[in-house]
Design an enzyme around this catalytic site. Structure first.
Site, PDB file in Angstrom:
ATOM      1  N   GLN A  99       0.859  -1.185   0.000  1.00  0.00           N
ATOM      2  CA  GLN A  99       0.000   0.000   0.000  1.00  0.00           C
ATOM      3  C   GLN A  99       0.895   1.234   0.000  1.00  0.00           C
ATOM      4  OE1 GLN A  99      -2.299   1.660   3.463  1.00  0.00           O
ATOM      5  NE2 GLN A  99      -4.001   0.741   2.334  1.00  0.00           N
ATOM      6  N   TYR A 169      -6.101  10.679   3.624  1.00  0.00           N
ATOM      7  CA  TYR A 169      -4.674  10.776   3.329  1.00  0.00           C
ATOM      8  C   TYR A 169      -4.479  11.886   2.288  1.00  0.00           C
ATOM      9  CZ  TYR A 169      -3.109   6.752   6.039  1.00  0.00           C
ATOM     10  OH  TYR A 169      -2.760   5.911   7.071  1.00  0.00           O
ATOM     11  N   ARG A 346     -10.034  -7.588   9.633  1.00  0.00           N
ATOM     12  CA  ARG A 346     -10.171  -8.132  10.985  1.00  0.00           C
ATOM     13  C   ARG A 346     -10.416  -9.633  10.995  1.00  0.00           C
ATOM     14  NH1 ARG A 346     -14.689  -3.843  12.450  1.00  0.00           N
ATOM     15  NH2 ARG A 346     -14.925  -4.135  10.210  1.00  0.00           N
TER      16      ARG A 346
END
Length: 390
Positions: A99, A169, A346
């Site tokens: 990423q 971001y 998760r």
């Protein structure tokens, strides 16, 4: 006929062994900003557990682009470790994504020792400093840094580069009208606000060609007033598709700066999060503004699906569905609805071997209960803290 989620699939120039993706979630295993054995083991667990692609989170393109100082800045001094990581993952048969991003206003300037940058000047709740407005010279430098980062990661053996265009971001801050008050060619109209995203995607693709797949993480909605709306994101992604530089989009949402729980959903572990934060942030979380920051959203499986369907109907390019995916049934339904990949975070943190268990038919559901108590562990080694089987 819908594709088999567990059969091999193409992602641009790369063939994955199946259509499951370990989404980028900060690992908390790079205390010196270098690849560690612990980071490799973290990704090996899910790679050996069956995913087609695992994603290394938050590989910064520049020092001021880190969320905080214990984060990898891709460059000559980190390339050796990144190569070691790629070689380890490839031995399992999985592929590796990085990423690639610049945290923009989500960066902690005090931790990094250099002021954070954003589309426009603003106060930082993280560092208690002013975030500086990026100049055009900054944007030229940062675009070149994306290119250099892409070059290094391809040389290190990474198969996929995921450009971070969400969560407030840097690129996302330009897209959001409430964070972008510029009067130059990077502000104002949506086309102008999308200029940096398109510029970076084009520059990275021109650098790597077909040596790696290039994807982007985008927002179905930022989840705050002044953020990117679903309608605006549909227009931006249509621009990105028309440009032809990307092999797929991963559909995310929320804002690390303004509304993080929009992404996570489920329980909000306020006390645990506050205890893990620096004192100024801890105190701020006790104020009414702090409580509004950590909103609570009810969890349900594939919670971005309704909004994601609008993107599937509008776009023809490959899409990755993300958002609380735990069950084989949900993955298969995503394939029937026209999505090309499913991304999980998760669920794999709780059970790194979940994909193998689903393939073998030993399980139909994951064990994650979405209590979100993993969130406060991100700076001490991201992990599931639920120890008893569910």
């Amino acid at each position: 006929m819908a594709p088999d989620v567990f059969a091999p699939a193409r992602l641009g120039p790369v063939t994955l062994r199946n259509r499951t993706v370990k989404a980028a979630t900060f690992e908390g295993r790079t205390p010196e900003g270098q690849v560690t054995d612990e980071l490799i083991d973290y990704h090996l667990a899910v790679a050996e557990g069956g995913v087609g692609l695992t994603t290394v989170a938050y590989l910064a393109v520049a020092p001021e682009g880190r969320t905080h100082r214990a984060q990898i800045v891709v460059g000559p001094d980190t390339e050796k470790g990144l190569t070691r990581l790629a070689e380890a993952i490839h031995r399992t048969g999985a592929k590796l994504a990085g990423q690639v991003g610049h945290a923009g206003p989500v960066a902690n300037g005090r931790s990094n020792g250099v002021h954070a940058l954003s589309a426009s000047r603003m106060p930082s709740p993280l560092s208690m400093q002013l975030v500086h407005a990026a100049s055009e010279r900054d944007l030229t430098r940062i675009t070149a840094a994306y290119v250099a980062t892409a070059r290094t990661l391809v040389r290190a053996g990474f198969d996929v580069l995921e450009l971070h265009m969400a969560h407030s971001y840097l690129i996302s801050s330009f897209l959001a009208p409430g964070l972008n008050r510029r009067k130059d060619r990077f502000g104002g109209t949506l086309e102008n606000r999308a200029r940096l995203a398109r510029q970076v995607a084009k520059a990275v693709r021109e650098e790597v060609g077909d040596a790696a797949a290039v994807t982007a993480k985008v927002s179905v909605s930022d989840g705050f007033r002044g953020g990117v709306t679903t309608d605006e994101s549909l227009e931006v992604t249509a621009m990105l598709e028309a440009d032809g530089q990307l092999d797929a989009l991963q559909l995310s949402g929320g804002s690390s700066l303004m509304n993080p729980m929009y992404l996570f959903r489920g329980e909000t572990p306020v006390r645990e999060l506050a205890a893990a934060m620096p004192l100024p942030v801890r105190l701020g979380m006790r104020t009414p503004a702090g409580k509004r920051f950590l909103k609570e959203y009810e969890f349900h499986e594939a919670y971005f699906l309704d909004k994601a369907m609008r993107f599937r109907e509008r776009l023809s390019m490959p899409l990755m569905l993300l958002g609380g995916i735990n069950r084989r049934e949900t993955m298969e339904e995503a394939m029937r609805l026209g999505f090309d990949f499913v991304a999980m975070g998760r669920a794999l943190l709780r059970e790194p071997t979940l994909v193998n268990e689903l393939i073998a038919g030993r399980q139909a559901d994951g064990a994650c209960i979405h209590c979100n108590r993993c969130m406060p562990t991100i700076y001490s080694g991201t992990r599931c803290v639920v120890l008893d089987p569910v």
